[in-house]
Each structure stands twice: as structure tokens, then as C-alpha cells.
Motif scaffolding. Structure first.
Motif, PDB file in Angstrom:
ATOM      1  N   ASN A 232       0.844  -1.186   0.000  1.00 44.07           N
ATOM      2  CA  ASN A 232       0.000   0.000   0.000  1.00 44.07           C
ATOM      3  C   ASN A 232       0.879   1.235   0.000  1.00 44.07           C
ATOM      4  O   ASN A 232       1.691   1.422   0.904  1.00 44.07           O
ATOM      5  N   ASP A 233       0.702   2.070  -0.989  1.00 41.97           N
ATOM      6  CA  ASP A 233       1.443   3.326  -1.049  1.00 41.97           C
ATOM      7  C   ASP A 233       0.775   4.324  -0.112  1.00 41.97           C
ATOM      8  O   ASP A 233      -0.391   4.686  -0.305  1.00 41.97           O
ATOM      9  N   LEU A 234       1.505   4.740   0.925  1.00 41.81           N
ATOM     10  CA  LEU A 234       0.950   5.670   1.909  1.00 41.81           C
ATOM     11  C   LEU A 234       1.257   7.116   1.559  1.00 41.81           C
ATOM     12  O   LEU A 234       0.869   8.021   2.283  1.00 41.81           O
ATOM     13  N   GLY A 235       1.974   7.342   0.469  1.00 48.71           N
ATOM     14  CA  GLY A 235       2.293   8.698   0.056  1.00 48.71           C
ATOM     15  C   GLY A 235       3.550   9.197   0.743  1.00 48.71           C
ATOM     16  O   GLY A 235       4.229   8.469   1.477  1.00 48.71           O
ATOM     17  N   PRO A 236       3.859  10.471   0.520  1.00 51.60           N
ATOM     18  CA  PRO A 236       5.091  11.026   1.114  1.00 51.60           C
ATOM     19  C   PRO A 236       4.950  11.213   2.623  1.00 51.60           C
ATOM     20  O   PRO A 236       3.858  11.415   3.145  1.00 51.60           O
ATOM     21  N   VAL A 237       6.076  11.131   3.306  1.00 55.24           N
ATOM     22  CA  VAL A 237       6.121  11.331   4.752  1.00 55.24           C
ATOM     23  C   VAL A 237       6.821  12.655   5.022  1.00 55.24           C
ATOM     24  O   VAL A 237       7.940  12.878   4.555  1.00 55.24           O
ATOM     25  N   GLU A 238       6.153  13.529   5.758  1.00 55.69           N
ATOM     26  CA  GLU A 238       6.746  14.820   6.097  1.00 55.69           C
ATOM     27  C   GLU A 238       7.646  14.643   7.311  1.00 55.69           C
ATOM     28  O   GLU A 238       7.243  14.063   8.323  1.00 55.69           O
ATOM     29  N   ASN A 239       8.874  15.141   7.187  1.00 49.29           N
ATOM     30  CA  ASN A 239       9.853  14.985   8.248  1.00 49.29           C
ATOM     31  C   ASN A 239      10.731  16.228   8.276  1.00 49.29           C
ATOM     32  O   ASN A 239      11.312  16.593   7.259  1.00 49.29           O
ATOM     33  N   TYR A 240      10.836  16.907   9.432  1.00 46.79           N
ATOM     34  CA  TYR A 240      11.730  18.055   9.544  1.00 46.79           C
ATOM     35  C   TYR A 240      12.008  18.371  11.008  1.00 46.79           C
ATOM     36  O   TYR A 240      11.280  17.949  11.899  1.00 46.79           O
TER      37      TYR A 240
END
Length: 166
Positions: A4-12
Motif C-alpha cells: 500500500n502506497d501511503l504517500g510522502p512522509v513529512e519529516n523536519y
């Protein structure tokens, strides 16, 4: 592989820091840093603030002592339980063994005592050799650290420009 493609993960991570120092007397200086931070990993976020306090006293023309309390503050939990900030009490001493126009030798010792965790105390000792106030070679040993006990370093200084490597 199918999944399952969960999309991009935001990380900062974001850190804002302001600091200053004040010379109280010719032999005593005090300093403070204030910092605010914001960290995000996917849907989890943590924010917080901390203060570092420190002082340095020249007790002899060749001996300087320092004391600091670092990362005193608070942070939000990423999920449900917040880890305390790694508050640290640091005590250090510096001794100028030799200093002339040709060369210098400086020794130092530093004791770190974790204040807000049960991490082990660490003791570091080091020595620096300087040649003609421009080229420096350093070595040190840290007891109680899991990052490796031995370190080497070098530095170069010329017309206000400094380059250090460890």
C-alpha cells in the motif's frame, strides 16, 4: 513487491537559538542560550524550549574553570509519552602548559553529569599542541561514552579564518 502506497512522509526539525555573554570582571564571564524547537515525523509533532546557562572563571593566568547547565526546559510528547530533555551539568578545566610565539600546549579535563536521565557520567581529557599560533593538533580520551573513547583532531587559523576537524 506489492504494498500500500501511503504517500510522502513529512519529516523536519527546526531550531531557533539566541544567545549572549557578559564579562562580569576581567576573570569572570557568564553566558546564556535560549532555544525553541519544533520537530515533525509523519503525523507526529513535538515542540519545546530550553535554556543553557554557563560561567567561566580564570583562576590563574594559566588555569580556567567552567561550569554549565545545558538543556533546561520542556518538550511535548511525539505521541503519548514525552521524554525529558537531556539536561546536563558540565564542569571543565583548562590549563595552558606552554605558550610562546613558536608553540603552545594546552590540556583540558571535562566531567559531564546527566541531570535528567540515568545515563552514565563521562570524563574527558585532552591535549592540544599549537604551532606558530596557526596549526593545531589535538587528541582526547573520553571514559564512559558509547561513542568511542579516543579522538583526534586538527585545526588551522589564519587572518580570522578558522577550520577545525575532529
Amino acid at each position: 513487491l506489492a504494498g500500500n502506497d501511503l504517500g510522502p512522509v513529512e519529516n523536519y526539525d527546526l531550531l531557533l537559538l539566541a544567545g549572549g555573554g557578559l564579562r562580569i570582571s576581567p576573570t569572570l564571564t557568564l553566558g546564556i542560550n535560549a532555544k525553541a524547537f519544533n520537530s515533525r515525523l509523519a503525523e507526529f509533532r513535538s515542540r519545546g524550549f530550553a535554556v543553557d546557562l554557563g560561567g567561566q572563571a580564570q583562576v590563574h593566568p594559566r588555569v580556567t574553570l567552567g561550569l554549565s547547565l545545558m538543556d533546561v526546559g520542556a518538550q511535548e510528547a511525539y505521541d503519548q509519552v514525552a521524554d525529558p530533555l537531556p539536561t546536563l551539568l558540565r564542569m571543565a578545566a583548562r590549563w595552558t602548559v606552554l605558550e610562546d610565539e613558536e608553540s603552545s600546549i594546552v590540556g583540558a579535563v571535562q566531567l559531564d553529569r546527566p541531570w535528567s536521565s540515568n545515563a552514565p557520567n563521562t570524563l574527558g581529557v585532552g591535549i592540544e599542541y599549537g604551532y606558530q599560533q596557526g596549526v593545531f593538533f589535538r587528541t582526547g580520551w573520553r571514559l564512559g561514552s558509547d561513542l568511542g573513547p579516543f579522538s583526534l583532531g586538527a585545526g588551522f587559523q589564519w587572518k580570522g579564518f578558522t577550520l577545525d576537524y575532529a
